[in-house]
Design a protein around this motif. Sequence first.
Motif, PDB file in Angstrom:
ATOM      1  N   LYS A  43      56.221  14.245  48.838  1.00 58.71           N
ATOM      2  CA  LYS A  43      56.314  13.306  49.967  1.00 58.71           C
ATOM      3  C   LYS A  43      55.230  13.564  51.013  1.00 58.71           C
ATOM      4  O   LYS A  43      54.557  12.634  51.446  1.00 58.71           O
ATOM      5  CB  LYS A  43      57.681  13.419  50.672  1.00 58.71           C
ATOM      6  N   THR A  44      55.067  14.821  51.400  1.00 63.41           N
ATOM      7  CA  THR A  44      54.104  15.126  52.469  1.00 63.41           C
ATOM      8  C   THR A  44      52.681  14.846  52.000  1.00 63.41           C
ATOM      9  O   THR A  44      51.873  14.279  52.742  1.00 63.41           O
ATOM     10  CB  THR A  44      54.253  16.594  52.921  1.00 63.41           C
ATOM     11  N   THR A  45      52.378  15.212  50.772  1.00 58.77           N
ATOM     12  CA  THR A  45      51.044  14.935  50.230  1.00 58.77           C
ATOM     13  C   THR A  45      50.798  13.433  50.147  1.00 58.77           C
ATOM     14  O   THR A  45      49.701  12.950  50.429  1.00 58.77           O
ATOM     15  CB  THR A  45      50.880  15.584  48.841  1.00 58.77           C
ATOM     16  N   LEU A  71      56.189  23.140  59.201  1.00 58.52           N
ATOM     17  CA  LEU A  71      54.999  23.235  58.339  1.00 58.52           C
ATOM     18  C   LEU A  71      54.463  21.857  57.962  1.00 58.52           C
ATOM     19  O   LEU A  71      53.249  21.621  57.974  1.00 58.52           O
ATOM     20  CB  LEU A  71      55.336  24.028  57.065  1.00 58.52           C
ATOM     21  N   ASP A  72      55.368  20.909  57.646  1.00 55.54           N
ATOM     22  CA  ASP A  72      54.916  19.575  57.240  1.00 55.54           C
ATOM     23  C   ASP A  72      54.297  18.833  58.423  1.00 55.54           C
ATOM     24  O   ASP A  72      53.287  18.139  58.265  1.00 55.54           O
ATOM     25  CB  ASP A  72      56.077  18.766  56.652  1.00 55.54           C
ATOM     26  N   ALA A  73      54.895  18.979  59.612  1.00 54.11           N
ATOM     27  CA  ALA A  73      54.321  18.324  60.799  1.00 54.11           C
ATOM     28  C   ALA A  73      52.922  18.871  61.080  1.00 54.11           C
ATOM     29  O   ALA A  73      52.011  18.113  61.443  1.00 54.11           O
ATOM     30  CB  ALA A  73      55.230  18.540  62.009  1.00 54.11           C
ATOM     31  N   ILE A 116      58.948   7.926  58.022  1.00 49.61           N
ATOM     32  CA  ILE A 116      59.932   8.990  58.246  1.00 49.61           C
ATOM     33  C   ILE A 116      60.076   9.763  56.946  1.00 49.61           C
ATOM     34  O   ILE A 116      60.504   9.205  55.923  1.00 49.61           O
ATOM     35  CB  ILE A 116      61.301   8.421  58.655  1.00 49.61           C
ATOM     36  N   GLU A 117      59.686  11.040  56.960  1.00 52.52           N
ATOM     37  CA  GLU A 117      59.891  11.879  55.771  1.00 52.52           C
ATOM     38  C   GLU A 117      61.248  12.546  55.879  1.00 52.52           C
ATOM     39  O   GLU A 117      61.472  13.399  56.739  1.00 52.52           O
ATOM     40  CB  GLU A 117      58.786  12.945  55.635  1.00 52.52           C
ATOM     41  N   ASN A 118      62.169  12.139  55.023  1.00 53.25           N
ATOM     42  CA  ASN A 118      63.526  12.672  55.063  1.00 53.25           C
ATOM     43  C   ASN A 118      63.571  14.093  54.485  1.00 53.25           C
ATOM     44  O   ASN A 118      62.595  14.562  53.895  1.00 53.25           O
ATOM     45  CB  ASN A 118      64.469  11.742  54.290  1.00 53.25           C
TER      46      ASN A 118
HETATM   47 MG    MG Z   1      57.538  17.614  52.841  1.00 54.00          MG
END
Ligand code: MG
Length: 219
Positions: A43-45, A71-73, A116-118
């Motif tokens: 998702k983050t990528t 970390l993702d933010a 929005i990344e859940n």
């Molecule tokens: Mg992520």
Amino acid sequence: MSIVTIERKVLEKNDALAATNRHVFARNGLLVLNLVSSPGAGKTTLIEATIAHLKDRVRIAVVEGDVQTDLDAQRVARYGVPVVQIVTNGGCHLDAGLVAEAVDQLDLDVVDLLVIENVGNLVCPANFDLGEAMKVVVLSTTEGVDKPLKYPAMFRRASVLIINKVDLLPYVDVDVQVIKQHARQINPALVVFETAATSRLGIPEWCDWLVSALSRGHA
Ligand code: MG
């Protein structure tokens, strides 16, 4: 059964807050995506690749949901877009109230697309409307072909399926056509993309579709 009652009340309260969010998003002309998947599906990528591809054309903001860490933010912030991290402290999904608090910290006047990344989980996030225009479910080829059948609620409620890590297909015993068959058995209306977000494969097609959704005013 009291447990059933409590759960229903929690969901009713969430749905009311989600309706308020949806109203706020519509008033600001925002397209809002609720990105869901198992942990590690990419998702983050996918968000990073989407921002890199669309940054000059679309004003993007991101809300990150995680059980722990920002970390993702931190990853997303490197792309110079507004990002707010929600830490659920063990909670297995975001809810509409948490999203409302996060969105309060953004200037929605300068945003067209809110992603929005859940929390990484194919079960809990399915039940909690955040006020989004659509759920986008990301499935990695490494997860096998049976996830749509095992976790039907998530696939039924999603508008888009992104099959990610297709660059790994030579190394896994998975047939993408079977994944699609299973997913469409659950939800025939799913729009499906195949991507390898790390190498940007399929990202232009996904982004073109997003841009056309934005221009249709699919908010
Ligand atoms: Mg992520």
